[in-house]
Write a protein that holds these residues in place. Structure first.
Motif, mmCIF file in Angstrom:
data_model
loop_
_atom_site.group_PDB
_atom_site.id
_atom_site.type_symbol
_atom_site.label_atom_id
_atom_site.label_comp_id
_atom_site.label_asym_id
_atom_site.label_seq_id
_atom_site.Cartn_x
_atom_site.Cartn_y
_atom_site.Cartn_z
ATOM 1 N N VAL A 40 -11.712 9.024 -3.697
ATOM 2 C CA VAL A 40 -11.920 10.367 -4.210
ATOM 3 C C VAL A 40 -12.694 11.141 -3.158
ATOM 4 C CG1 VAL A 40 -12.940 11.762 -6.029
ATOM 5 C CG2 VAL A 40 -11.959 9.554 -6.581
ATOM 6 N N ALA A 41 -12.089 12.181 -2.629
ATOM 7 C CA ALA A 41 -12.742 12.971 -1.590
ATOM 8 C C ALA A 41 -13.014 14.389 -2.052
ATOM 9 C CB ALA A 41 -11.882 12.983 -0.329
ATOM 10 N N GLY A 42 -12.854 14.640 -3.341
ATOM 11 C CA GLY A 42 -13.036 15.991 -3.836
ATOM 12 C C GLY A 42 -14.356 16.207 -4.536
ATOM 13 N N HIS A 43 -15.354 15.424 -4.185
ATOM 14 C CA HIS A 43 -16.659 15.553 -4.818
ATOM 15 C C HIS A 43 -17.236 16.943 -4.580
ATOM 16 C CE1 HIS A 43 -16.840 11.349 -5.832
ATOM 17 N NE2 HIS A 43 -16.599 11.019 -4.587
ATOM 18 N N ALA A 44 -17.894 17.442 -5.596
ATOM 19 C CA ALA A 44 -18.480 18.792 -5.512
ATOM 20 C C ALA A 44 -19.501 18.887 -4.384
ATOM 21 C CB ALA A 44 -19.130 19.159 -6.845
ATOM 22 N N ASP A 45 -20.241 17.812 -4.146
ATOM 23 C CA ASP A 45 -21.235 17.881 -3.073
ATOM 24 C C ASP A 45 -20.583 17.989 -1.702
ATOM 25 O OD1 ASP A 45 -20.296 15.291 -3.393
ATOM 26 O OD2 ASP A 45 -22.191 14.330 -2.875
ATOM 27 N N LEU A 46 -19.492 17.275 -1.478
ATOM 28 C CA LEU A 46 -18.792 17.391 -0.191
ATOM 29 C C LEU A 46 -18.143 18.764 -0.050
ATOM 30 C CD1 LEU A 46 -17.078 13.909 0.196
ATOM 31 C CD2 LEU A 46 -19.128 14.758 1.349
ATOM 32 N N ASN A 119 -7.616 15.469 2.647
ATOM 33 C CA ASN A 119 -6.156 15.348 2.717
ATOM 34 C C ASN A 119 -5.731 13.935 3.110
ATOM 35 O OD1 ASN A 119 -5.890 18.026 2.017
ATOM 36 N ND2 ASN A 119 -5.685 18.736 4.115
ATOM 37 N N GLN A 120 -6.443 13.337 4.060
ATOM 38 C CA GLN A 120 -6.090 11.996 4.516
ATOM 39 C C GLN A 120 -6.335 10.963 3.422
ATOM 40 O OE1 GLN A 120 -4.540 11.309 7.486
ATOM 41 N NE2 GLN A 120 -4.225 9.334 6.530
ATOM 42 N N HIS A 121 -7.442 11.090 2.687
ATOM 43 C CA HIS A 121 -7.710 10.143 1.604
ATOM 44 C C HIS A 121 -6.665 10.266 0.505
ATOM 45 C CE1 HIS A 121 -12.152 8.967 2.374
ATOM 46 N NE2 HIS A 121 -11.420 8.888 3.451
ATOM 47 N N THR A 122 -6.219 11.477 0.223
ATOM 48 C CA THR A 122 -5.163 11.665 -0.769
ATOM 49 C C THR A 122 -3.882 10.968 -0.307
ATOM 50 O OG1 THR A 122 -6.112 13.761 -1.465
ATOM 51 C CG2 THR A 122 -3.800 13.392 -2.018
ATOM 52 N N ALA A 123 -3.541 11.143 0.965
ATOM 53 C CA ALA A 123 -2.344 10.493 1.511
ATOM 54 C C ALA A 123 -2.504 8.974 1.517
ATOM 55 C CB ALA A 123 -2.067 11.000 2.927
ATOM 56 N N ILE A 128 -1.302 3.573 -0.622
ATOM 57 C CA ILE A 128 -1.787 2.307 -1.179
ATOM 58 C C ILE A 128 -1.185 2.070 -2.556
ATOM 59 C CG2 ILE A 128 -3.850 1.126 -2.067
ATOM 60 C CD1 ILE A 128 -5.382 2.510 0.291
ATOM 61 N N ALA A 129 -1.155 3.101 -3.383
ATOM 62 C CA ALA A 129 -0.569 2.965 -4.721
ATOM 63 C C ALA A 129 0.896 2.553 -4.618
ATOM 64 C CB ALA A 129 -0.708 4.269 -5.495
ATOM 65 N N GLY A 130 1.636 3.147 -3.710
ATOM 66 C CA GLY A 130 3.046 2.791 -3.525
ATOM 67 C C GLY A 130 3.221 1.372 -3.031
ATOM 68 N N THR A 131 2.360 0.956 -2.114
ATOM 69 C CA THR A 131 2.441 -0.395 -1.564
ATOM 70 C C THR A 131 2.093 -1.431 -2.620
ATOM 71 O OG1 THR A 131 1.884 0.411 0.634
ATOM 72 C CG2 THR A 131 1.558 -1.933 0.223
ATOM 73 N N VAL A 132 1.005 -1.193 -3.351
ATOM 74 C CA VAL A 132 0.581 -2.149 -4.365
ATOM 75 C C VAL A 132 1.600 -2.223 -5.495
ATOM 76 C CG1 VAL A 132 -1.184 -2.618 -6.117
ATOM 77 C CG2 VAL A 132 -1.858 -1.993 -3.808
ATOM 78 N N SER A 133 2.158 -1.096 -5.901
ATOM 79 C CA SER A 133 3.134 -1.117 -6.992
ATOM 80 C C SER A 133 4.425 -1.819 -6.571
ATOM 81 C CB SER A 133 3.430 0.294 -7.482
ATOM 82 O OG SER A 133 4.110 1.034 -6.492
ATOM 83 N N SER A 134 4.710 -1.868 -5.290
ATOM 84 C CA SER A 134 5.929 -2.545 -4.843
ATOM 85 C C SER A 134 5.766 -4.060 -4.810
ATOM 86 C CB SER A 134 6.351 -2.027 -3.471
ATOM 87 O OG SER A 134 5.413 -2.416 -2.490
ATOM 88 N N ILE A 135 4.547 -4.558 -4.998
ATOM 89 C CA ILE A 135 4.334 -6.008 -5.005
ATOM 90 C C ILE A 135 5.060 -6.642 -6.182
ATOM 91 C CG2 ILE A 135 2.569 -7.799 -5.343
ATOM 92 C CD1 ILE A 135 0.726 -6.122 -3.590
ATOM 93 N N ALA A 136 5.090 -5.959 -7.341
ATOM 94 C CA ALA A 136 5.793 -6.496 -8.507
ATOM 95 C C ALA A 136 7.274 -6.659 -8.204
ATOM 96 C CB ALA A 136 5.592 -5.585 -9.710
ATOM 97 N N THR A 137 7.857 -5.692 -7.522
ATOM 98 C CA THR A 137 9.273 -5.773 -7.157
ATOM 99 C C THR A 137 9.511 -6.939 -6.205
ATOM 100 O OG1 THR A 137 9.449 -3.384 -7.389
ATOM 101 C CG2 THR A 137 11.203 -4.477 -6.167
ATOM 102 N N LEU A 138 8.621 -7.083 -5.243
ATOM 103 C CA LEU A 138 8.722 -8.196 -4.294
ATOM 104 C C LEU A 138 8.581 -9.520 -5.023
ATOM 105 C CD1 LEU A 138 8.868 -9.106 -1.322
ATOM 106 C CD2 LEU A 138 6.383 -8.875 -1.247
ATOM 107 N N ASP A 139 7.640 -9.591 -5.961
ATOM 108 C CA ASP A 139 7.405 -10.800 -6.732
ATOM 109 C C ASP A 139 8.650 -11.175 -7.532
ATOM 110 O OD1 ASP A 139 5.772 -12.903 -7.427
ATOM 111 O OD2 ASP A 139 4.969 -11.887 -9.200
ATOM 112 N N GLU A 140 9.310 -10.175 -8.142
ATOM 113 C CA GLU A 140 10.538 -10.430 -8.892
ATOM 114 C C GLU A 140 11.615 -11.023 -7.992
ATOM 115 O OE1 GLU A 140 11.802 -6.813 -10.711
ATOM 116 O OE2 GLU A 140 9.990 -6.650 -11.946
ATOM 117 N N GLY A 141 11.681 -10.541 -6.770
ATOM 118 C CA GLY A 141 12.664 -11.071 -5.831
ATOM 119 C C GLY A 141 12.438 -12.542 -5.542
#
Length: 148
Positions: A40-46, A119-123, A128-141
């Motif tokens: 999370v990089a959208g903190h009010a203090d930053l 912007n970089q943390h959002t990307a 990371i979310a896409g990579t981690v979610s693809s582990i289930a697909t890999l596991d099924e294979g």
């Protein structure tokens, strides 16, 4: 961790039959604003630091320009009248200009870096979310190859 403790944990894992990889994760409902991911990089203090740096850049650009113009004009007037103080004031005005540029560069760097970081943390979070979610697909294979 002692060697005996490690061996005990391995034996317990074999007894449970947990030979598959398991990822540690946070509980699904932790409150908050409903966004996913840990980064999370959208903190009010930053954001306030970035805004302050931008505001300082904008305001100081105008005010330092007025000070420089007035100092150079005064230095020229004093030199024209034969006062040695004119050359000294001219030197101070040159140094002021150099230091002003340094401060303005630092303010711009802070503001730009915070915007880039957000912007970089959002990307990164999305990747990371896409990579981690693809582990289930890999596991099924792998399960399909074993015949499960």
């Amino acid at each position: 961790m002692a060697w005996e403790e490690w061996e005990q944990l391995k034996a317990e894992a074999v007894q449970r039959g947990s030979t598959r990889m398991q990822l540690n994760q946070n509980p699904a409902d932790q409150g908050g604003d409903g966004t996913q991911g840990d980064l999370v990089a959208g903190h009010a203090d930053l954001e306030s630091v970035g805004k302050a740096a931008h505001d300082l850049f904008e305001g100081f650009t105008a005010y330092s320009g007025h000070a420089r113009v007035a100092s150079v004009a005064a230095a020229g007037g004093l030199k024209a009248e034969g006062y040695a103080l004119g050359a000294a004031l001219e030197h101070v005005a040159e140094r002021w200009s150099e230091q002003t540029k340094t401060l303005l560069d630092a303010c711009a760097h802070i503001s730009n870096h915070l915007r880039y970081t957000k912007n970089q943390h959002t990307a990164d979070d999305s990747y990371i979310a896409g990579t981690v979610s693809s582990i289930a697909t890999l596991d099924e294979g792998f399960d399909d190859r074993k015949g499960h």
